[in-house]
Design an enzyme around this catalytic site. Structure first.
Site, PDB file in Angstrom:
ATOM      1  N   GLY A  35      -2.707   8.949  -0.955  1.00 37.65           N
ATOM      2  CA  GLY A  35      -1.657   8.905   0.034  1.00 37.65           C
ATOM      3  C   GLY A  35      -0.420   8.236  -0.533  1.00 37.65           C
ATOM      4  O   GLY A  35      -0.473   7.567  -1.570  1.00 37.65           O
ATOM      5  N   CYS A  36       0.710   8.404   0.156  1.00 41.05           N
ATOM      6  CA  CYS A  36       1.958   7.843  -0.356  1.00 41.05           C
ATOM      7  C   CYS A  36       1.952   6.323  -0.340  1.00 41.05           C
ATOM      8  O   CYS A  36       2.361   5.677  -1.311  1.00 41.05           O
ATOM      9  CB  CYS A  36       3.154   8.389   0.427  1.00 41.05           C
ATOM     10  SG  CYS A  36       3.047   8.137   2.219  1.00 41.05           S
ATOM     11  N   PHE A  37       1.476   5.712   0.756  1.00 40.41           N
ATOM     12  CA  PHE A  37       1.405   4.253   0.805  1.00 40.41           C
ATOM     13  C   PHE A  37       0.474   3.697  -0.270  1.00 40.41           C
ATOM     14  O   PHE A  37       0.838   2.745  -0.978  1.00 40.41           O
ATOM     15  CB  PHE A  37       0.957   3.779   2.188  1.00 40.41           C
ATOM     16  CG  PHE A  37       1.985   3.951   3.270  1.00 40.41           C
ATOM     17  CD1 PHE A  37       3.265   3.426   3.143  1.00 40.41           C
ATOM     18  CD2 PHE A  37       1.673   4.622   4.441  1.00 40.41           C
ATOM     19  CE1 PHE A  37       4.210   3.566   4.155  1.00 40.41           C
ATOM     20  CE2 PHE A  37       2.602   4.774   5.459  1.00 40.41           C
ATOM     21  CZ  PHE A  37       3.878   4.243   5.312  1.00 40.41           C
ATOM     22  N   GLU A  94      10.249   5.556   0.414  1.00 41.72           N
ATOM     23  CA  GLU A  94       9.272   4.561   0.828  1.00 41.72           C
ATOM     24  C   GLU A  94       9.523   3.269   0.071  1.00 41.72           C
ATOM     25  O   GLU A  94       9.796   3.283  -1.135  1.00 41.72           O
ATOM     26  CB  GLU A  94       7.862   5.089   0.529  1.00 41.72           C
ATOM     27  CG  GLU A  94       6.741   4.219   1.039  1.00 41.72           C
ATOM     28  CD  GLU A  94       5.414   4.932   0.880  1.00 41.72           C
ATOM     29  OE1 GLU A  94       5.216   5.971   1.566  1.00 41.72           O
ATOM     30  OE2 GLU A  94       4.597   4.501   0.061  1.00 41.72           O
TER      31      GLU A  94
END
Length: 376
Positions: free
Chosen positions: A179-181, A272
């Protein structure tokens, strides 16, 4: 005369979502890839330029429903699954011929796994969903509320954090992109925990993401008037990326650990930023952390540790496959603050997926990912 090498024939399942569009944008410049199939059930029958006018004039196939694809005899080399979680599992079972059916039986469409199981020959899969990220299928069931439909494939799936699992990715047929996080948090923390430069307790990850991180589905919470001119936390103490982060950090440190992770939605399209608070190990300083991260990533094309005093910002990485990490001493003795930025749709998703595909096909890792960030 020399002949050009045969192009990698690629399919993108879920091409009408944001990550699907990013895959297209990046892959059309890849010298060794040809996109031969794109699916999008809600946009089936439309051209990609109807859905995304910025992708006009690229000579791409029209979008199809997964169930309408003539899978028997279809020649593919790689499939990118940009589908929602729980949707990918059964289709990937079919793609990798793990349904337990014979080849003739597999041509009969009875369930999602049968859609894709008649593809000719071997094929590799890069999954952008959450379906194969968690190694323990019971943990997957707890956090996603679904029983895992392909536990036999989970055993062989490689976690696709490129800079940490490069050698495993090279030999994989199924890669589960993070995932991006987690991508931002793990690139920052894994080297430090592995070297025991920081303590395992008291790690706080304060994350901010653009609205594209929530996907393209129509939801009230994502409407302009709900998002603009403000920001808000979500998934407090319950976000599904938490076990993914803890899984990999625990593996790096050598024992179980837990983090406090809180994401926030901010009114920007993409990008992000994570501000991460850590307790220093004995006799360690913020300079020691910076030096160790610089040594860890000195040969990496996409992960860069910025110089002392430089503050990473989302405008520094927009549209690129870069991840920038800054290290700062806290005014509280024994603590440090790390600031990490990436583009959630590129390094946090589609760019990393292509980076992994390049490794799986023994190609230079940076192919189609060399573009500099957009600024301003």
């Amino acid at each position: 005369m020399t002949t050009s090498p045969k192009k990698i024939r690629a399919a993108i399942l879920g091409a009408s979502g944001y990550t699907g569009a990013e895959l297209i944008r990046l892959l059309v410049r890849h010298p060794h890839v040809e996109i031969v199939l794109m699916t999008a059930d809600r946009k089936a029958g439309q051209s990609i330029e109807t859905v995304y006018p910025h992708l006009a004039g690229l000579g791409l196939p029209d979008l199809m429903a997964v169930g309408d694809v003539e899978w028997p005899g279809l020649e593919l080399d790689v499939v990118f699954c940009a589908l929602p979680h729980a949707t990918s599992q059964e289709i990937i079972k079919g793609i990798l011929h793990e349904t337990g059916h014979g080849f003739v039986d597999e041509m009969i469409i009875e369930r999602p796994a049968d859609y894709a199981n008649a593809i000719k020959g071997s094929v590799k899969v890069v999954d952008l969903s959450a379906d194969f990220r968690l190694r323990d299928t019971d943990v997957y069931t707890k956090w996603y509320g679904e029983y895992h439909q392909a536990p036999e494939l989970q055993k062989e799936a490689v976690y696709g954090l490129t800079e940490q699992y490069r050698e495993d990715i090279k030999n994989a047929r199924l890669v589960a992109c993070p995932g991006c996080f987690p991508t931002a948090a793990l690139l920052t923390l894994m080297p430090l925990l592995a070297a025991q430069k920081i303590k395992k307790d008291g790690i706080i990850i304060d994350a901010k993401t653009g609205v594209s991180g929530a996907g393209r589905s129509l939801r009230e919470a994502n409407l302009f008037t709900e998002v603009s001119e403000g920001m808000h936390p979500y998934g407090v103490a319950s976000h599904r990326h938490s076990p993914e982060i803890e899984q990999e950090l625990s593996k790096s440190f050598g024992e179980d650990l837990y983090v406090t992770f809180t994401p926030h939605l901010v009114p920007m399209n993409r990008g992000e930023l994570e501000t991460i608070y850590v307790n220093l190990a004995e006799d360690q300083t913020a300079d020691d952390l910076r030096n160790h991260l610089q040594d860890s990533y000195q040969d990496e094309p996409f992960v860069h540790v910025v110089e002392e005093g430089v503050m990473p910002a989302t405008r520094h990485i927009r549209g690129s496959n870069l991840c920038l990490i800054g290290v700062f001493a806290d005014r509280v003795p024994g603590r440090a603050i790390l600031v990490t930025v990436l583009d959630n749709l590129v390094k946090g998703s589609s760019g990393q997926a292509i980076q992994n595909m390049n490794l799986m096909f023994d190609l230079p890792e940076t192919l189609s990912l060399e573009q500099a960030p957009l600024f301003p």
